[in-house]
Design a protein around this motif. Structure first.
Motif, PDB file in Angstrom:
ATOM      1  N   LEU A   6      36.814  38.589  42.038  1.00 11.29           N
ATOM      2  CA  LEU A   6      38.337  39.287  41.760  1.00 11.29           C
ATOM      3  C   LEU A   6      38.927  38.122  41.374  1.00 11.29           C
ATOM      4  O   LEU A   6      40.252  37.690  40.747  1.00 11.29           O
ATOM      5  N   SER A   7      39.370  37.150  42.634  1.00  9.62           N
ATOM      6  CA  SER A   7      40.010  35.635  42.441  1.00  9.62           C
ATOM      7  C   SER A   7      39.315  34.836  41.142  1.00  9.62           C
ATOM      8  O   SER A   7      40.689  34.422  40.641  1.00  9.62           O
ATOM      9  N   VAL A  31      43.144  45.056  47.657  1.00 10.71           N
ATOM     10  CA  VAL A  31      43.071  44.338  46.639  1.00 10.71           C
ATOM     11  C   VAL A  31      42.827  42.644  47.265  1.00 10.71           C
ATOM     12  O   VAL A  31      42.223  42.037  47.249  1.00 10.71           O
ATOM     13  N   THR A  32      44.034  42.819  48.865  1.00 11.62           N
ATOM     14  CA  THR A  32      43.281  41.247  49.475  1.00 11.62           C
ATOM     15  C   THR A  32      42.203  41.057  50.124  1.00 11.62           C
ATOM     16  O   THR A  32      41.844  40.066  49.621  1.00 11.62           O
ATOM     17  N   ALA A  33      41.308  41.952  50.782  1.00 12.89           N
ATOM     18  CA  ALA A  33      40.563  42.686  50.750  1.00 12.89           C
ATOM     19  C   ALA A  33      39.593  41.969  49.658  1.00 12.89           C
ATOM     20  O   ALA A  33      38.292  40.699  50.158  1.00 12.89           O
ATOM     21  N   LEU A  50      39.275  48.785  38.949  1.00  8.43           N
ATOM     22  CA  LEU A  50      39.415  46.550  38.430  1.00  8.43           C
ATOM     23  C   LEU A  50      38.584  46.232  37.203  1.00  8.43           C
ATOM     24  O   LEU A  50      39.061  45.469  36.595  1.00  8.43           O
ATOM     25  N   CYS A  51      37.967  47.173  36.816  1.00  9.28           N
ATOM     26  CA  CYS A  51      36.768  47.010  35.659  1.00  9.28           C
ATOM     27  C   CYS A  51      37.777  47.404  34.548  1.00  9.28           C
ATOM     28  O   CYS A  51      37.805  46.341  33.722  1.00  9.28           O
ATOM     29  N   ARG A  52      38.515  48.454  33.975  1.00  9.52           N
ATOM     30  CA  ARG A  52      39.648  48.766  33.000  1.00  9.52           C
ATOM     31  C   ARG A  52      40.742  47.976  33.100  1.00  9.52           C
ATOM     32  O   ARG A  52      40.780  47.185  31.968  1.00  9.52           O
ATOM     33  N   LEU A  53      41.242  47.187  34.117  1.00 10.48           N
ATOM     34  CA  LEU A  53      42.142  46.003  34.341  1.00 10.48           C
ATOM     35  C   LEU A  53      41.568  44.904  33.085  1.00 10.48           C
ATOM     36  O   LEU A  53      42.204  43.981  32.623  1.00 10.48           O
ATOM     37  N   PHE A  54      40.789  44.024  33.561  1.00 10.56           N
ATOM     38  CA  PHE A  54      39.938  43.071  33.655  1.00 10.56           C
ATOM     39  C   PHE A  54      38.849  42.976  32.734  1.00 10.56           C
ATOM     40  O   PHE A  54      38.503  41.932  31.862  1.00 10.56           O
ATOM     41  N   ARG A  55      38.931  44.376  32.065  1.00  7.20           N
ATOM     42  CA  ARG A  55      37.961  44.928  31.139  1.00  7.20           C
ATOM     43  C   ARG A  55      37.216  44.160  31.038  1.00  7.20           C
ATOM     44  O   ARG A  55      35.975  42.731  30.279  1.00  7.20           O
ATOM     45  N   CYS A  56      35.726  44.301  32.455  1.00  7.86           N
ATOM     46  CA  CYS A  56      34.824  43.747  32.621  1.00  7.86           C
ATOM     47  C   CYS A  56      34.166  44.710  32.971  1.00  7.86           C
ATOM     48  O   CYS A  56      33.788  45.807  33.323  1.00  7.86           O
ATOM     49  N   SER A  57      32.966  44.615  33.247  1.00  5.39           N
ATOM     50  CA  SER A  57      31.714  45.219  33.677  1.00  5.39           C
ATOM     51  C   SER A  57      31.381  45.068  35.081  1.00  5.39           C
ATOM     52  O   SER A  57      31.851  43.902  35.616  1.00  5.39           O
ATOM     53  N   GLY A  59      28.710  44.234  37.019  1.00  2.91           N
ATOM     54  CA  GLY A  59      28.412  43.238  36.666  1.00  2.91           C
ATOM     55  C   GLY A  59      28.987  41.385  37.309  1.00  2.91           C
ATOM     56  O   GLY A  59      28.302  41.131  37.938  1.00  2.91           O
ATOM     57  N   GLU A  60      30.620  41.889  36.212  1.00  8.00           N
ATOM     58  CA  GLU A  60      31.084  40.734  36.012  1.00  8.00           C
ATOM     59  C   GLU A  60      32.242  40.593  37.214  1.00  8.00           C
ATOM     60  O   GLU A  60      32.796  39.395  37.735  1.00  8.00           O
ATOM     61  N   LEU A  61      32.191  41.728  37.978  1.00  4.69           N
ATOM     62  CA  LEU A  61      33.248  41.793  39.496  1.00  4.69           C
ATOM     63  C   LEU A  61      32.467  41.908  40.330  1.00  4.69           C
ATOM     64  O   LEU A  61      32.917  40.772  41.416  1.00  4.69           O
ATOM     65  N   PHE A  62      31.049  42.023  40.403  1.00  8.03           N
ATOM     66  CA  PHE A  62      30.170  41.641  41.944  1.00  8.03           C
ATOM     67  C   PHE A  62      29.455  40.798  41.234  1.00  8.03           C
ATOM     68  O   PHE A  62      28.205  41.672  40.308  1.00  8.03           O
TER      69      PHE A  62
END
Length: 73
Positions: A6-7, A31-33, A50-57, A59-62
């Motif tokens: 996330l960061s 979000v902070t955690a 979060l995936c929708r906001l960053f347009r990611c899968s 697997g890209e987030l975690f």
């Protein structure tokens, strides 16, 4: 161990924790955690937001990474 990117995604898009909380509707503490990688659980609607906001899968987030203890075995 699960690693949260996330960061990195926030840095890429120049967003602050407050921005992410506001745009996703997630609680700021959630979000902070995730940002600090101290979260012990995450609800699926939060992951989806979060995936929708960053347009990611997911697997890209975690990412799953080996613990040092597991590597030593």
């Amino acid at each position: 161990m699960i690693r949260c990117h996330l960061s990195t995604l926030m840095g890429r898009d120049k967003l602050r924790i407050a921005d992410v909380a506001r745009q996703t509707g997630l609680n700021r503490s959630t979000v902070t955690a995730l940002y600090r990688e101290t979260a012990t659980r995450v609800d699926l609607p939060a992951v989806e937001a979060l995936c929708r906001l960053f347009r990611c899968s997911v697997g890209e987030l975690f990412e799953v990474v080996a613990d040092d203890a597991q590597v030593a075995r």
